[in-house]
Design a protein around this motif. Structure first.
Motif, PDB file in Angstrom:
ATOM      1  N   VAL A   1       0.920  -1.361  -0.130  1.00 15.71           N
ATOM      2  CA  VAL A   1       0.041  -0.061  -0.001  1.00 15.71           C
ATOM      3  C   VAL A   1       0.891   1.091  -0.009  1.00 15.71           C
ATOM      4  O   VAL A   1       2.106   1.371   0.244  1.00 15.71           O
ATOM      5  CB  VAL A   1      -1.135   0.184   1.300  1.00 15.71           C
ATOM      6  CG1 VAL A   1      -1.852  -1.186   1.197  1.00 15.71           C
ATOM      7  CG2 VAL A   1      -0.003   0.052   2.857  1.00 15.71           C
TER       8      VAL A   1
ATOM      9  N   PRO B   1      -8.437   4.054   3.795  1.00 19.05           N
ATOM     10  CA  PRO B   1      -7.887   4.960   2.897  1.00 19.05           C
ATOM     11  C   PRO B   1      -8.975   6.138   2.395  1.00 19.05           C
ATOM     12  O   PRO B   1      -8.735   7.057   2.018  1.00 19.05           O
ATOM     13  CB  PRO B   1      -7.280   4.175   1.627  1.00 19.05           C
ATOM     14  CG  PRO B   1      -7.220   2.811   2.299  1.00 19.05           C
ATOM     15  CD  PRO B   1      -8.635   2.707   3.364  1.00 19.05           C
TER      16      PRO B   1
ATOM     17  N   CYS C   1      -0.141   3.764   5.335  1.00 18.44           N
ATOM     18  CA  CYS C   1      -1.120   3.106   6.383  1.00 18.44           C
ATOM     19  C   CYS C   1      -1.159   4.273   7.524  1.00 18.44           C
ATOM     20  O   CYS C   1      -0.614   4.063   8.518  1.00 18.44           O
ATOM     21  CB  CYS C   1      -0.281   1.946   7.031  1.00 18.44           C
ATOM     22  SG  CYS C   1      -1.294   0.884   7.945  1.00 18.44           S
TER      23      CYS C   1
ATOM     24  N   ASN D   1       2.701   5.857  10.948  1.00 19.47           N
ATOM     25  CA  ASN D   1       2.529   4.575  11.197  1.00 19.47           C
ATOM     26  C   ASN D   1       3.378   3.488  10.098  1.00 19.47           C
ATOM     27  O   ASN D   1       2.890   3.964   8.899  1.00 19.47           O
ATOM     28  CB  ASN D   1       1.111   4.034  11.230  1.00 19.47           C
ATOM     29  CG  ASN D   1       0.886   2.934  11.714  1.00 19.47           C
ATOM     30  OD1 ASN D   1       1.337   2.318  12.598  1.00 19.47           O
ATOM     31  ND2 ASN D   1      -0.146   2.146  11.114  1.00 19.47           N
ATOM     32  N   GLY D   2       3.997   2.832  10.446  1.00 18.58           N
ATOM     33  CA  GLY D   2       4.834   1.625   9.346  1.00 18.58           C
ATOM     34  C   GLY D   2       5.702   2.206   8.634  1.00 18.58           C
ATOM     35  O   GLY D   2       6.476   1.687   7.790  1.00 18.58           O
TER      36      GLY D   2
ATOM     37  N   CYS E   1      -4.488   0.109   9.551  1.00 21.26           N
ATOM     38  CA  CYS E   1      -4.615   1.208   8.812  1.00 21.26           C
ATOM     39  C   CYS E   1      -5.951   1.942   8.866  1.00 21.26           C
ATOM     40  O   CYS E   1      -7.076   1.025   9.054  1.00 21.26           O
ATOM     41  CB  CYS E   1      -4.280   0.721   7.315  1.00 21.26           C
ATOM     42  SG  CYS E   1      -2.786  -0.047   6.859  1.00 21.26           S
TER      43      CYS E   1
END
Length: 216
Positions: free
Chosen positions: A24, A45, A27, A84-85, A42
């Protein structure tokens, strides 16, 4: 020769090599759900907006109201969910004259850039060797992961610096607070530090959560 073990090994290494491929674009953290070992789930979106990718918490002037004479603004994943991530985070360090960031460590590496003022920054490695330097505006220093490190404002004016860390949730452990600000009994703290029980109790009063209004 049986090809099954070879196929299994190939499959295993192929799977491991694919494990870190990003599927992706981003996230943004959904903090309404529990955090796992690799971060938060996540956010949908379809509900992500431009504002999710912007952090405005570094704006403005700062006051100092703790025993360290500092004011630290975090931009970790809790404050900035878009991290995040992504394996990175930041913080703003404001130090009053004589103020400091006490000896602490993170589970990540850190880099500091001084914006204005004069700071002594240092690292203590696992051989108990200290590496420290007087930093002026524009100077940069690196603190390797897990190593104890600190910053002190040794100038005649307030100091400002920004740090970046290679983790969205770097964790922060302040040595003095870990020993004297938690639930460790005074007797044990005294035995493992060779500090008298009376002094330990004095430190516990200083570092109790009720006495600390802000920490890094």
């Amino acid at each position: 020769m049986n090809s099954l073990p070879i196929f299994f090994i190939f499959f295993l290494f192929s799977s491991l090599s694919q494990a870190n491929i990003i599927e992706v674009d981003f996230c943004v953290a959904n903090r309404a759900l529990p955090r796992g070992p690799k971060g938060y789930p996540c956010k949908d979106p379809a509900k992500v907006t431009t504002d999710d990718f912007v952090f405005t918490g570094f704006r403005g002037e700062r006051t100092f109201n703790n025993i360290y004479g500092n004011n630290i603004t975090l931009a970790f994943v809790e404050e900035f969910p878009a991290l995040n991530g992504l394996g990175l985070s930041m913080a703003r360090l404001d130090l009053d004259v004589g103020g400091f960031v006490p000896v602490h460590s993170h589970r990540t590496s850190e880099i500091i850039v001084v914006i204005h003022g004069t700071i002594i920054a240092g690292i203590v490695d696992t051989n108990n060797t200290a590496y420290y330097k007087r930093l002026e505006a524009g100077d940069v220093m690196i603190f390797p992961q897990f190593l104890l490190h600190f910053q002190i404002n040794v100038g005649k004016t307030r100091a400002l610096a920004f740090v970046a860390l290679n983790g969205a949730n770097p964790g922060v452990q302040i040595t003095s607070e870990a020993l004297f600000g938690g639930n460790l009994p005074a007797k044990i703290a005294s035995e493992i530090t060779l500090i008298s029980p009376e002094e330990v109790r004095r430190l516990q009063r200083i570092f109790s959560k009720n006495d600390l209004t802000a920490t890094f």
